[in-house]
Design a protein around this motif. Structure first.
Motif, short mmCIF file in Angstrom:
data_model
loop_
_atom_site.label_atom_id
_atom_site.label_comp_id
_atom_site.label_asym_id
_atom_site.label_seq_id
_atom_site.Cartn_x
_atom_site.Cartn_y
_atom_site.Cartn_z
N LEU A 241 7.84 4.43 10.72
CA LEU A 241 7.92 3.23 9.91
C LEU A 241 9.34 2.72 9.93
N GLU A 242 9.49 1.41 9.85
CA GLU A 242 10.82 0.81 9.81
C GLU A 242 11.19 0.52 8.36
N ASN A 243 12.36 0.94 7.98
CA ASN A 243 12.84 0.78 6.61
C ASN A 243 13.42 -0.61 6.43
N VAL A 244 12.71 -1.46 5.72
CA VAL A 244 13.21 -2.80 5.41
C VAL A 244 13.98 -2.75 4.11
N ASN A 245 13.34 -2.32 3.05
CA ASN A 245 13.98 -2.18 1.75
C ASN A 245 13.15 -1.19 0.93
N TRP A 246 12.99 0.00 1.44
CA TRP A 246 12.12 1.01 0.84
C TRP A 246 12.71 1.51 -0.47
N ASN A 247 11.87 1.69 -1.47
CA ASN A 247 12.30 2.17 -2.76
C ASN A 247 11.36 3.30 -3.18
N ILE A 248 11.91 4.43 -3.56
CA ILE A 248 11.09 5.59 -3.89
C ILE A 248 10.23 5.34 -5.14
N PHE A 249 10.72 4.56 -6.08
CA PHE A 249 9.95 4.30 -7.29
C PHE A 249 8.72 3.45 -7.00
N TYR A 250 8.86 2.47 -6.11
CA TYR A 250 7.69 1.68 -5.71
C TYR A 250 6.69 2.55 -4.96
N SER A 251 7.22 3.45 -4.16
CA SER A 251 6.35 4.35 -3.42
C SER A 251 5.61 5.29 -4.37
N LEU A 252 6.29 5.79 -5.40
CA LEU A 252 5.63 6.64 -6.39
C LEU A 252 4.53 5.88 -7.12
N ILE A 253 4.79 4.63 -7.46
CA ILE A 253 3.78 3.80 -8.13
C ILE A 253 2.57 3.59 -7.21
N GLU A 254 2.85 3.26 -5.95
CA GLU A 254 1.76 3.03 -5.01
C GLU A 254 0.93 4.28 -4.79
N LYS A 255 1.59 5.40 -4.53
CA LYS A 255 0.86 6.65 -4.27
C LYS A 255 0.15 7.13 -5.52
N GLY A 256 0.75 6.91 -6.68
CA GLY A 256 0.08 7.25 -7.93
C GLY A 256 -1.20 6.46 -8.09
N PHE A 257 -1.14 5.18 -7.77
CA PHE A 257 -2.32 4.33 -7.82
C PHE A 257 -3.37 4.81 -6.82
N VAL A 258 -2.93 5.17 -5.62
CA VAL A 258 -3.85 5.62 -4.56
C VAL A 258 -4.55 6.91 -4.95
N VAL A 259 -3.88 7.78 -5.70
CA VAL A 259 -4.48 9.06 -6.08
C VAL A 259 -5.22 8.97 -7.42
N LEU A 260 -4.64 8.31 -8.41
CA LEU A 260 -5.21 8.34 -9.76
C LEU A 260 -6.46 7.48 -9.91
N VAL A 261 -6.50 6.32 -9.28
CA VAL A 261 -7.69 5.47 -9.41
C VAL A 261 -8.93 6.16 -8.82
N PRO A 262 -8.86 6.68 -7.58
CA PRO A 262 -10.04 7.41 -7.08
C PRO A 262 -10.36 8.65 -7.91
N TYR A 263 -9.33 9.32 -8.46
CA TYR A 263 -9.59 10.51 -9.28
C TYR A 263 -10.39 10.14 -10.53
N PHE A 264 -10.00 9.09 -11.23
CA PHE A 264 -10.74 8.70 -12.42
C PHE A 264 -12.14 8.17 -12.08
N LEU A 265 -12.26 7.44 -10.99
CA LEU A 265 -13.58 6.98 -10.56
C LEU A 265 -14.46 8.16 -10.17
N TRP A 266 -13.87 9.13 -9.48
CA TRP A 266 -14.59 10.34 -9.08
C TRP A 266 -15.04 11.11 -10.32
N GLY A 267 -14.17 11.21 -11.33
CA GLY A 267 -14.52 11.90 -12.56
C GLY A 267 -15.68 11.22 -13.29
#
Length: 103
Positions: free
Chosen positions: A70-96
């Motif tokens: 991946l090419e780093n344009v303006n990567w931010n770890i906090f945005y990545s944490l939010i995105e990955k949290g969304f990717v994991v938590l939404v399917p987890y709650f739907l799965w539950g």
């Protein structure tokens, strides 16, 4: 991936590495996390597994950035944490909710 903050490399090999990561590795990791959560009985253990899962997904993205996939344009770890949290938590709650309706 942080919307326009990261873009895929123009190299064909790096492109296919990103496709493999998005289509195979990430869903596989998420299913492994869900399987570990299913085997645990404590709520604290489930929260730890979810947090570790999000951290592993962020580290995967960071590794792809450092390897040049991946090419780093303006990567931010906090945005990545939010995105990955969304990717994991939404399917987890739907799965539950799905599991509660079925069983």
């Amino acid at each position: 991936m942080n919307l326009s903050w990261i873009k895929v490399s123009t190299n064909l090999g790096n492109f296919w590495a990103e496709v493999f990561d998005r289509l195979v590795l990430l869903p596989l990791l998420i299913m492994v996390f869900f399987e570990a959560i299913l085997r645990s009985n404590r709520t604290a253990t489930k929260c730890i597994i979810l947090c570790v899962g999000i951290l592993i997904l962020v580290l995967d993205e960071y590794a792809l950035l450092k390897m040049g996939v991946l090419e780093n344009v303006n990567w931010n770890i906090f945005y990545s944490l939010i995105e990955k949290g969304f990717v994991v938590l939404v399917p987890y709650f739907l799965w539950g909710r799905y599991r509660r309706k079925i069983f």
